[in-house]
Write an enzyme that holds these catalytic residues in place. Structure first.
Site, mmCIF file in Angstrom:
data_model
loop_
_atom_site.group_PDB
_atom_site.id
_atom_site.type_symbol
_atom_site.label_atom_id
_atom_site.label_comp_id
_atom_site.label_asym_id
_atom_site.label_seq_id
_atom_site.Cartn_x
_atom_site.Cartn_y
_atom_site.Cartn_z
ATOM 1 N N LYS A 119 0.759 -1.144 -0.122
ATOM 2 C CA LYS A 119 0.003 -0.120 0.059
ATOM 3 C C LYS A 119 0.884 1.243 -0.142
ATOM 4 O O LYS A 119 0.472 2.153 -0.598
ATOM 5 C CB LYS A 119 -0.949 0.142 1.257
ATOM 6 C CG LYS A 119 -2.050 -0.975 0.885
ATOM 7 C CD LYS A 119 -3.238 -0.723 1.745
ATOM 8 C CE LYS A 119 -4.387 -1.452 1.556
ATOM 9 N NZ LYS A 119 -5.626 -1.672 2.238
ATOM 10 N N LYS A 142 -6.143 -10.998 -6.925
ATOM 11 C CA LYS A 142 -7.163 -10.520 -6.121
ATOM 12 C C LYS A 142 -8.278 -9.968 -6.308
ATOM 13 O O LYS A 142 -7.932 -8.774 -6.808
ATOM 14 C CB LYS A 142 -6.421 -10.241 -4.638
ATOM 15 C CG LYS A 142 -7.075 -10.210 -3.500
ATOM 16 C CD LYS A 142 -6.449 -9.499 -2.267
ATOM 17 C CE LYS A 142 -7.415 -8.917 -1.267
ATOM 18 N NZ LYS A 142 -6.897 -8.136 -0.454
ATOM 19 N N LYS A 200 -11.041 -3.955 -3.946
ATOM 20 C CA LYS A 200 -11.884 -2.543 -4.202
ATOM 21 C C LYS A 200 -10.653 -1.862 -4.843
ATOM 22 O O LYS A 200 -11.175 -0.873 -5.620
ATOM 23 C CB LYS A 200 -12.313 -2.263 -2.878
ATOM 24 C CG LYS A 200 -13.270 -2.906 -2.058
ATOM 25 C CD LYS A 200 -13.592 -2.606 -0.635
ATOM 26 C CE LYS A 200 -13.574 -3.712 0.088
ATOM 27 N NZ LYS A 200 -13.822 -3.671 1.675
#
Ligand code: TYM
Length: 332
Positions: free
Chosen positions: A112, A192, A195
């Site tokens: 991230k 994966k 979102k």
């Protein structure tokens, strides 16, 4: 007897990965009479990456509707993390015994912080401490999570051990993972469904929306024409079938149809769309009912928050006593 704790971030729509990988299992676990369960919309975790403050309350409401619509047992406590200030309070105490080195090894932080290079706050680094606090505040013993969260859970176990050891007190039990092994890939074939990657099918999508996304979704990359037999074991469409299509249709129609090229990917997707609708149609109907009564949703969340604050107050009293906090003991 287990205390179940799990959470979901209110970032974007709840998708089929969340549903198949986590929420279905939340329902199952919540229904066991020997379990006490807590499920949280973890809004404070979502603050660790850029978000829109104006639309955020709506995102939390929508996530709560989705979680409530899946059909958790009515004994389960559903709440919004920021309604219970003890989560961030406990995170401070745990942060003081958390090894920096261990935090630096977190895969999710590495990924991230790469994605949000220009806006990495310290909260993204200390994220696993807050997640440990979520679980330990309720003395959670069993945590249903997917593969992507296992490293954080291992960290939460370490936190329980470090705290107990540092203060020579048995305040926290070590939470165990209830490892949910199923991983749903993205419609773009990405590892994966996520979102942040824009490759999702929402759990509450209408059949028309589902079909639009499913139609173009990746299947077995080697099945270039209808005549070539497929390999269900590498196909995300088949993985989703295993969750929502019952036997004997799963083996006889879907699996065997694919490996013998009796059905094409388009047929297989149509069957999946039907199975999804059978499973999720009632969930969508419940979500619509809940959306029509926002006051009822807020009432459930407020009750959940009150239950959690009471439990959290008890745990924090123990934490403060163990840690020698001035106000927790009779003063000198
Ligand atoms: P989050 O919001 O990313 O995801 C919620 C749950 O959905 C699972 N999941 C998937 N499972 C299978 N396939 C996928 N494509 C997929 N995408 C997501 C996740 O494994 C997760 O179980 N940090 C957590 C939230 C959290 C938490 C906690 C969880 C905060 N505190 C304490 C457990 C205990 C998160 O971001 O989940």
């Amino acid at each position: 007897m287990a205390t179940i704790f799990s959470g979901i971030q209110p970032t974007g729509e709840v998708h089929l990965g969340n549903y198949m990988g986590a929420l279905r299992h939340w329902v199952e676990l919540s229904k066991k009479p020997e379990h006490t369960s807590y499920f949280s919309i973890v809004d404070c975790h979502a603050f660790t990456i850029p978000y829109d403050a104006a639309t955020f309350p709506r995102a939390v409401f929508d996530a709560a509707v989705a979680v409530l619509a899946v059909g958790l047992d009515e004994r389960a406590t559903v709440f919004v993390q920021s309604d219970v200030p003890q989560h961030t309070e406990l995170a401070w105490y745990l942060g003081c015994v958390a090894p920096m080195g261990e935090l630096g090894r977190m895969t999710q932080f590495k990924e991230k912080s790469e994605q949000h290079k220009t806006s990495v706050g310290a909260g993204l680094f200390t994220y696993p401490i807050l997640m440990a606090a979520d679980i330990l505040l309720y003395k959670g013993t069993l945590v249903p999570v997917g593969h992507d969260q296992l490293q954080h859970l291992e960290f939460a176990r370490d936190m329980a051990r470090h705290f107990n050891h540092r203060f020579k007190a048995e305040v926290f039990p070590e939470p165990k993972p209830h490892h949910l092994t199923l991983r749903i890939k993205g419609t773009d074939g990405g590892e994966k469904m996520s979102k942040s990657r824009g490759n999702t099918i929402a759990m509450l999508d209408t059949p028309e929306q589902v079909w639009k996304k499913l139609k173009g979704a990746f299947t077995d990359p080697q099945r270039l024409t209808r005549e070539i037999p497929g390999r269900p074991e590498v196909c995300n469409i088949y993985t989703m079938h295993t969750v929502v299509t019952p036997e004997p249709a799963l083996t006889e129609v879907v699996h065997n149809g694919c490996t013998t090229a009796k059905i094409g990917c388009g047929d297989c997707k149509k069957l999946l769309a039907e199975s999804l609708e059978r499973d999720l149609g009632p969930v969508r109907a419940r979500a619509n009912e809940l959306r029509a009564q926002p006051g009822r949703v807020l009432e459930i969340l407020n009750e959940g928050g009150a239950t959690c604050r009471a439990k959290a107050t008890e745990t924090m009293r123990e934490v403060k006593e163990a840690a020698g906090v001035f106000g927790a003991r009779s003063r000198p």
